[in-house]
Design an enzyme around this catalytic site. Structure first.
Site, PDB file in Angstrom:
ATOM      1  CG  HIS A 258      -3.429   5.854 -28.502  1.00 49.65           C
ATOM      2  ND1 HIS A 258      -2.464   5.550 -29.435  1.00 49.65           N
ATOM      3  CD2 HIS A 258      -4.487   5.052 -28.768  1.00 49.65           C
ATOM      4  CE1 HIS A 258      -2.922   4.607 -30.236  1.00 49.65           C
ATOM      5  NE2 HIS A 258      -4.141   4.290 -29.855  1.00 49.65           N
TER       6      HIS A 258
ATOM      7  CG  ASP B 145       3.237   5.321 -33.781  1.00 51.46           C
ATOM      8  OD1 ASP B 145       2.156   5.885 -33.523  1.00 51.46           O
ATOM      9  OD2 ASP B 145       3.312   4.097 -34.026  1.00 51.46           O
TER      10      ASP B 145
ATOM     11  N   GLY C  30       7.262  -3.746 -32.701  1.00 55.46           N
ATOM     12  CA  GLY C  30       6.848  -4.477 -33.909  1.00 55.46           C
ATOM     13  C   GLY C  30       6.402  -3.542 -35.035  1.00 55.46           C
ATOM     14  CB  THR C  31       4.125  -0.589 -35.003  1.00 54.76           C
ATOM     15  OG1 THR C  31       3.045  -1.266 -34.373  1.00 54.76           O
ATOM     16  CG2 THR C  31       3.600   0.441 -35.983  1.00 54.76           C
TER      17      THR C  31
ATOM     18  NE  ARG D 117      -1.518  -3.115 -32.865  1.00 57.42           N
ATOM     19  CZ  ARG D 117      -0.216  -3.174 -32.621  1.00 57.42           C
ATOM     20  NH1 ARG D 117       0.417  -4.321 -32.689  1.00 57.42           N
ATOM     21  NH2 ARG D 117       0.442  -2.087 -32.312  1.00 57.42           N
TER      22      ARG D 117
ATOM     23  CB  SER E 174       6.191  -5.093 -28.807  1.00 56.43           C
ATOM     24  OG  SER E 174       5.568  -4.841 -30.053  1.00 56.43           O
TER      25      SER E 174
ATOM     26  CE  LYS F  77      -0.338  -0.842 -36.420  1.00 54.55           C
ATOM     27  NZ  LYS F  77       0.156  -0.195 -35.202  1.00 54.55           N
TER      28      LYS F  77
ATOM     29  CD  GLU G 145      -2.952  -0.753   2.432  1.00 57.64           C
ATOM     30  OE1 GLU G 145      -2.770   0.193   3.219  1.00 57.64           O
ATOM     31  OE2 GLU G 145      -3.796  -1.643   2.632  1.00 57.64           O
TER      32      GLU G 145
HETATM   33  C1  R5P Z   1      -0.966   2.157 -32.112  1.00 56.48           C
HETATM   34  O1  R5P Z   1      -2.005   2.596 -32.561  1.00 56.48           O
HETATM   35  C2  R5P Z   1       0.110   3.048 -31.553  1.00 56.48           C
HETATM   36  O2  R5P Z   1       0.093   4.325 -32.144  1.00 56.48           O
HETATM   37  C3  R5P Z   1       1.482   2.425 -31.748  1.00 56.48           C
HETATM   38  O3  R5P Z   1       1.716   2.266 -33.133  1.00 56.48           O
HETATM   39  C4  R5P Z   1       1.553   1.078 -31.080  1.00 56.48           C
HETATM   40  O4  R5P Z   1       1.145   1.171 -29.734  1.00 56.48           O
HETATM   41  C5  R5P Z   1       2.968   0.542 -31.131  1.00 56.48           C
HETATM   42  O5  R5P Z   1       2.988  -0.723 -30.583  1.00 56.48           O
HETATM   43  P1  R5P Z   1       4.151  -1.768 -30.884  1.00 56.48           P
HETATM   44  O6  R5P Z   1       5.466  -1.028 -30.739  1.00 56.48           O
HETATM   45  O7  R5P Z   1       3.957  -2.841 -29.856  1.00 56.48           O
HETATM   46  O8  R5P Z   1       3.937  -2.295 -32.269  1.00 56.48           O
END
Ligand code: R5P
Length: 313
Positions: A127, A219, A226-227, A195, A224, A193, A36
């Site tokens: 976001h 961005d 990946g994008t 998912r 992660s 892109k 806590e």
């Molecule tokens: C998605 O809409 C966000 O703008 C980023 O592109 C996303 O969160 C990136 O995630 P990651 O690096 O895991 O692909």
């Protein structure tokens, strides 16, 4: 005005304090044995205009709870106005129902911050801009764009700037990408892109001719990796000369650092909205630029009832 920092990004809070030439208010933040959180503000805050700096980055739930407990302590200590400065707003990606029986956690977090007693929120590159509407208190959503623009101008000579192409890694980022590209009179490209499942990003197509161009991906979040890494590979496959990236929030969950190190990305520039571990600081392909000046100036304007949008005029 008084500045108070939680534990999630003390370095950024110190940077803001330096910009404003206002010391950080002394606060004890402790954990009981069962984890806590206990807060004690060590200075009088009665009647003060408080800016509480606490991004809700990982561990998101701990940092969020710490923010809420600190707001409660400030309310009970009779602060006049409390601005929750949340440079990285965790849970922002859960901004709509993605299926039956799923939550809208970005709204829940907004409710929690308001109910705890915050009077305003100050954040950067939400976001989705619409999240501002999740709050029934004034919310300033700053843009990281001016910080990136300055860095890009320093990095690319005016001759090299002719080759620049700004690239949105998905359709959701097109407005942000077009806005920065306009500042350079440059073209934009878009990555189509998909998912296939959560946490996996697959590039379908590149919209735009990127051959021979110096591509800059933009961005709000790299998680992660990946994008971005997949987008960089697709851009190189289409003949791009080089690919770098500017990202506001370096979430950088494993294995992002390894992915970046083995990717086609020349450099990934992130801001300091999230405190980074040594592993990220040591990565040669990741560079950090600071938003302390931007946040400091916004805080100064809010405290003096001046326009914040003028910062981006
Ligand atoms: C998605 O809409 C966000 O703008 C980023 O592109 C996303 O969160 C990136 O995630 P990651 O690096 O895991 O692909």
């Amino acid at each position: 005005m008084k500045l108070i920092s939680g534990t999630s990004n003390v370095e950024l809070a110190r940077g803001i304090a330096d910009v404003l030439d206002v010391p950080l208010t002394s606060v004890d933040i402790e954990r009981f044995r069962d984890q806590e959180i206990f807060i004690k503000i060590n200075e009088n805050v009665r009647g003060e205009d408080i800016f509480l700096i606490q991004p809700t980055s990982a561990p998101a739930n701990d940092h969020l709870m710490e923010l809420l407990v600190m707001i409660d302590a400030l309310v009970r200590a009779s602060a006049k106005r409390i601005t929750a400065v949340v440079p990285y707003y965790g849970y922002a990606r859960q901004d709509r129902k993605t299926g039956g029986r799923t939550p809208i956690s970005a709204k829940l977090v907004a409710n929690l911050i308001s109910k705890a007693g915050a009077d305003r929120v100050l954040t950067i590159d939400l976001h989705a801009g619409q999240i501002q509407g999740f709050f029934d208190i004034p919310t300033d959503n700053l843009f990281g764009q001016p910080v990136f623009e300055t860095d890009i101008r320093d990095l690319f000579s005016s001759a090299d700037r002719d080759q620049l192409m700004f690239v949105s890694p998905d359709t959701g980022g097109v407005v942000r990408t077009r806005s920065l590209a306009k500042r350079f009179g440059a073209d934009i490209a878009i990555v189509d892109k998909r998912r296939p499942k959560a946490g996996e990003a697959e590039v379908m197509n590149i919209i735009g001719d990127v051959a021979g161009r110096s591509c800059i991906l933009l961005d709000d979040i790299i998680d992660s990796g990946g994008t971005l890494c997949n987008a960089a590979k697709a851009l190189k496959d289409q003949g791009a000369n080089s690919v770098s990236a500017y990202i506001t929030h370096g979430v950088l969950s494993d294995p992002a650092v390894e992915r970046i190190s083995n990717s086609e990305l020349k450099e990934v520039v992130i801001t300091d909205t999230i405190a980074q571990p040594e592993k990220v600081k040591k990565c040669e392909r990741i560079r950090e630029v600071s938003v302390a000046k931007l946040l400091g100036e916004a805080i100064r304007r809010i405290a003096n009832d001046e326009s914040v949008s003028k910062l981006f005029g």
